[in-house]
Design a protein around this motif. Sequence first.
Motif, PDB file in Angstrom:
ATOM      1  N   ALA A   1      13.259   3.311 -18.658  1.00  0.00           N
ATOM      2  CA  ALA A   1      12.533   3.340 -19.932  1.00  0.00           C
ATOM      3  C   ALA A   1      11.568   2.161 -20.046  1.00  0.00           C
ATOM      4  O   ALA A   1      11.900   1.029 -19.698  1.00  0.00           O
ATOM      5  CB  ALA A   1      13.513   3.325 -21.092  1.00  0.00           C
ATOM      6  N   GLY A   2      10.358   2.463 -20.520  1.00  0.00           N
ATOM      7  CA  GLY A   2       9.361   1.431 -20.752  1.00  0.00           C
ATOM      8  C   GLY A   2       8.373   1.234 -19.627  1.00  0.00           C
ATOM      9  O   GLY A   2       7.339   0.578 -19.810  1.00  0.00           O
ATOM     10  N   ASP A   3       8.652   1.803 -18.447  1.00  0.00           N
ATOM     11  CA  ASP A   3       7.725   1.637 -17.336  1.00  0.00           C
ATOM     12  C   ASP A   3       6.502   2.525 -17.546  1.00  0.00           C
ATOM     13  O   ASP A   3       6.597   3.609 -18.133  1.00  0.00           O
ATOM     14  CB  ASP A   3       8.415   2.017 -16.024  1.00  0.00           C
ATOM     15  N   ASP A   4       5.350   2.059 -17.102  1.00  0.00           N
ATOM     16  CA  ASP A   4       4.141   2.884 -17.103  1.00  0.00           C
ATOM     17  C   ASP A   4       3.200   2.394 -16.017  1.00  0.00           C
ATOM     18  O   ASP A   4       3.458   1.397 -15.342  1.00  0.00           O
ATOM     19  CB  ASP A   4       3.461   2.928 -18.473  1.00  0.00           C
ATOM     20  N   CYS A   5       2.082   3.094 -15.850  1.00  0.00           N
ATOM     21  CA  CYS A   5       1.202   2.860 -14.714  1.00  0.00           C
ATOM     22  C   CYS A   5       0.537   1.493 -14.719  1.00  0.00           C
ATOM     23  O   CYS A   5       0.078   1.024 -13.672  1.00  0.00           O
ATOM     24  CB  CYS A   5       0.136   3.950 -14.654  1.00  0.00           C
ATOM     25  N   THR A   6       0.491   0.841 -15.878  1.00  0.00           N
ATOM     26  CA  THR A   6      -0.171  -0.466 -15.950  1.00  0.00           C
ATOM     27  C   THR A   6       0.604  -1.543 -15.206  1.00  0.00           C
ATOM     28  O   THR A   6       0.081  -2.645 -14.997  1.00  0.00           O
ATOM     29  CB  THR A   6      -0.366  -0.891 -17.412  1.00  0.00           C
ATOM     30  N   HIS A   7       1.828  -1.262 -14.793  1.00  0.00           N
ATOM     31  CA  HIS A   7       2.656  -2.231 -14.069  1.00  0.00           C
ATOM     32  C   HIS A   7       2.447  -2.159 -12.555  1.00  0.00           C
ATOM     33  O   HIS A   7       3.154  -2.855 -11.817  1.00  0.00           O
ATOM     34  CB  HIS A   7       4.138  -1.997 -14.386  1.00  0.00           C
ATOM     35  N   TYR A   8       1.496  -1.335 -12.105  1.00  0.00           N
ATOM     36  CA  TYR A   8       1.357  -1.072 -10.678  1.00  0.00           C
ATOM     37  C   TYR A   8      -0.011  -1.516 -10.156  1.00  0.00           C
ATOM     38  O   TYR A   8      -1.000  -1.525 -10.890  1.00  0.00           O
ATOM     39  CB  TYR A   8       1.539   0.425 -10.398  1.00  0.00           C
ATOM     40  N   THR A   9      -0.037  -1.844  -8.877  1.00  0.00           N
ATOM     41  CA  THR A   9      -1.273  -2.197  -8.190  1.00  0.00           C
ATOM     42  C   THR A   9      -2.083  -0.929  -7.919  1.00  0.00           C
ATOM     43  O   THR A   9      -1.535   0.160  -7.757  1.00  0.00           O
ATOM     44  CB  THR A   9      -0.956  -2.912  -6.861  1.00  0.00           C
ATOM     45  N   SER A  10      -3.387  -1.084  -7.848  1.00  0.00           N
ATOM     46  CA  SER A  10      -4.282   0.030  -7.558  1.00  0.00           C
ATOM     47  C   SER A  10      -3.859   0.752  -6.284  1.00  0.00           C
ATOM     48  O   SER A  10      -3.508   0.140  -5.274  1.00  0.00           O
ATOM     49  CB  SER A  10      -5.704  -0.495  -7.408  1.00  0.00           C
ATOM     50  N   CYS A  11      -3.915   2.085  -6.333  1.00  0.00           N
ATOM     51  CA  CYS A  11      -3.436   2.884  -5.199  1.00  0.00           C
ATOM     52  C   CYS A  11      -4.214   2.603  -3.922  1.00  0.00           C
ATOM     53  O   CYS A  11      -3.637   2.585  -2.821  1.00  0.00           O
ATOM     54  CB  CYS A  11      -3.458   4.366  -5.546  1.00  0.00           C
ATOM     55  N   GLY A  12      -5.521   2.367  -4.026  1.00  0.00           N
ATOM     56  CA  GLY A  12      -6.298   2.065  -2.829  1.00  0.00           C
ATOM     57  C   GLY A  12      -5.849   0.779  -2.173  1.00  0.00           C
ATOM     58  O   GLY A  12      -5.773   0.679  -0.940  1.00  0.00           O
ATOM     59  N   THR A  13      -5.528  -0.218  -2.992  1.00  0.00           N
ATOM     60  CA  THR A  13      -5.046  -1.494  -2.466  1.00  0.00           C
ATOM     61  C   THR A  13      -3.679  -1.323  -1.807  1.00  0.00           C
ATOM     62  O   THR A  13      -3.411  -1.889  -0.737  1.00  0.00           O
ATOM     63  CB  THR A  13      -4.967  -2.535  -3.586  1.00  0.00           C
ATOM     64  N   VAL A  14      -2.794  -0.543  -2.432  1.00  0.00           N
ATOM     65  CA  VAL A  14      -1.467  -0.315  -1.851  1.00  0.00           C
ATOM     66  C   VAL A  14      -1.585   0.438  -0.529  1.00  0.00           C
ATOM     67  O   VAL A  14      -0.898   0.103   0.454  1.00  0.00           O
ATOM     68  CB  VAL A  14      -0.561   0.438  -2.842  1.00  0.00           C
ATOM     69  N   LEU A  15      -2.448   1.429  -0.454  1.00  0.00           N
ATOM     70  CA  LEU A  15      -2.651   2.131   0.813  1.00  0.00           C
ATOM     71  C   LEU A  15      -3.168   1.176   1.888  1.00  0.00           C
ATOM     72  O   LEU A  15      -2.704   1.197   3.039  1.00  0.00           O
ATOM     73  CB  LEU A  15      -3.628   3.291   0.625  1.00  0.00           C
ATOM     74  N   ARG A  16      -4.094   0.351   1.510  1.00  0.00           N
ATOM     75  CA  ARG A  16      -4.669  -0.616   2.453  1.00  0.00           C
ATOM     76  C   ARG A  16      -3.607  -1.598   2.953  1.00  0.00           C
ATOM     77  O   ARG A  16      -3.491  -1.863   4.156  1.00  0.00           O
ATOM     78  CB  ARG A  16      -5.820  -1.343   1.759  1.00  0.00           C
ATOM     79  N   GLN A  17      -2.814  -2.118   2.026  1.00  0.00           N
ATOM     80  CA  GLN A  17      -1.760  -3.048   2.406  1.00  0.00           C
ATOM     81  C   GLN A  17      -0.700  -2.363   3.254  1.00  0.00           C
ATOM     82  O   GLN A  17      -0.140  -2.964   4.185  1.00  0.00           O
ATOM     83  CB  GLN A  17      -1.120  -3.671   1.168  1.00  0.00           C
ATOM     84  N   SER A  18      -0.434  -1.098   2.954  1.00  0.00           N
ATOM     85  CA  SER A  18       0.570  -0.350   3.721  1.00  0.00           C
ATOM     86  C   SER A  18       0.141  -0.187   5.174  1.00  0.00           C
ATOM     87  O   SER A  18       0.959  -0.337   6.101  1.00  0.00           O
ATOM     88  CB  SER A  18       0.794   1.027   3.088  1.00  0.00           C
ATOM     89  N   ILE A  19      -1.134   0.116   5.397  1.00  0.00           N
ATOM     90  CA  ILE A  19      -1.631   0.240   6.775  1.00  0.00           C
ATOM     91  C   ILE A  19      -1.610  -1.118   7.460  1.00  0.00           C
ATOM     92  O   ILE A  19      -1.249  -1.229   8.648  1.00  0.00           O
ATOM     93  CB  ILE A  19      -3.029   0.864   6.793  1.00  0.00           C
ATOM     94  N   ALA A  20      -1.980  -2.173   6.729  1.00  0.00           N
ATOM     95  CA  ALA A  20      -1.930  -3.517   7.303  1.00  0.00           C
ATOM     96  C   ALA A  20      -0.499  -3.885   7.692  1.00  0.00           C
ATOM     97  O   ALA A  20      -0.265  -4.492   8.750  1.00  0.00           O
ATOM     98  CB  ALA A  20      -2.489  -4.533   6.309  1.00  0.00           C
ATOM     99  N   ASN A  21       0.468  -3.523   6.853  1.00  0.00           N
ATOM    100  CA  ASN A  21       1.871  -3.786   7.183  1.00  0.00           C
ATOM    101  C   ASN A  21       2.303  -3.013   8.424  1.00  0.00           C
ATOM    102  O   ASN A  21       3.065  -3.522   9.260  1.00  0.00           O
ATOM    103  CB  ASN A  21       2.770  -3.414   6.006  1.00  0.00           C
ATOM    104  N   TYR A  22       1.829  -1.774   8.525  1.00  0.00           N
ATOM    105  CA  TYR A  22       2.115  -0.965   9.708  1.00  0.00           C
ATOM    106  C   TYR A  22       1.572  -1.645  10.960  1.00  0.00           C
ATOM    107  O   TYR A  22       2.264  -1.733  11.995  1.00  0.00           O
ATOM    108  CB  TYR A  22       1.500   0.424   9.533  1.00  0.00           C
TER     109      TYR A  22
END
Length: 342
Positions: A131-152
Amino acid sequence: MATKTRRVMGKFLPVVLALLGLPFVTSCGKDVTAPLISLQARVDVIYDDDCDGDMDCVTTQPVIHHWIDRGYVKMWGMVSSAPTKLGAPVLKVFQQYYGHGSLFSIGAVVPGCGLQNSAAWASAVVGQFDAGDDCTHYTSCGTVLRQSIANYIEGGGTAGGLVYVVTGPLTCEEELRAAPADGISPLTGAQMEQKYIKEFVVMNGFAPSGTETNCSEDPLACSRFFANVTGQNGFPPVYVVPLNTGATSVVTQIPNSSLPLTSPSAYAAQSIGGSAETADEDALAFVFGVLGGTGWKISANSTNWVDASTGMNTWSSKKASGQYYLTPAYSAAYFESVLAIM
């Protein structure tokens, strides 16, 4: 996306879990046997979905997390392309429920989230589990995808080894592809895709032509993706599960023995007054990304053209662009047996 979710008021419909080794019939009438899943190597995946836009994810998310536990899949990142406040929080609910909170990051469409109202089932699930969570608590999806590939890459991932599955609008993928070199990586987003993505598997559109939600939600992104992510431009192949070639004949009823009443999936079904039956085109896109082409007919090397104003798509085999559409070659029962291995 694009599933029509059917409700059965006041009644829980059991799912029939197919036993491995039983024969099934292909669309051509050929008997086949449901496979015991056996992979030569774990499959590295990033996943992009519009969970909240429909209820497909109440089937797809358990498959993903159970396959992570079984060692079939290494998930490097997951993002929500839903333009709603609760798309990313619903993904997090599943991640936490299955005990995978530390395994990968989740991103959201920022600042575009909240442009559409969340579904009643998504509000119920997030209210119950986080309860109380919403999208404003998250990093931009493009940045997360980019970081995910970098982690890979940092984790020793090889070139052409990462499967990118997209079962929502192509908003997040386009944000990634447009990203410049930065502190995350000296590679641009396009260079990351060209070098490290093995294939794109996308639930999208119709074959040979039509207008489907994953394209029409962000038609410009959809048009740009198919116009630019081509073999001629150095990108890996794109495999598309259209809405109308048979994938929607594969269905899962919830709750079932793998998704008990305490699960987010069953809670979502209860929140709409009974049980839910979801067509599994999104789950089948994920299955293709992990298991490959067994049970599928793959089209000729083609080009998918998309109208940037409407999202209407049209396939043509006159030009080979490294884009293919998929048709289930085996029966719905075969694929339901694969999904039942949850």
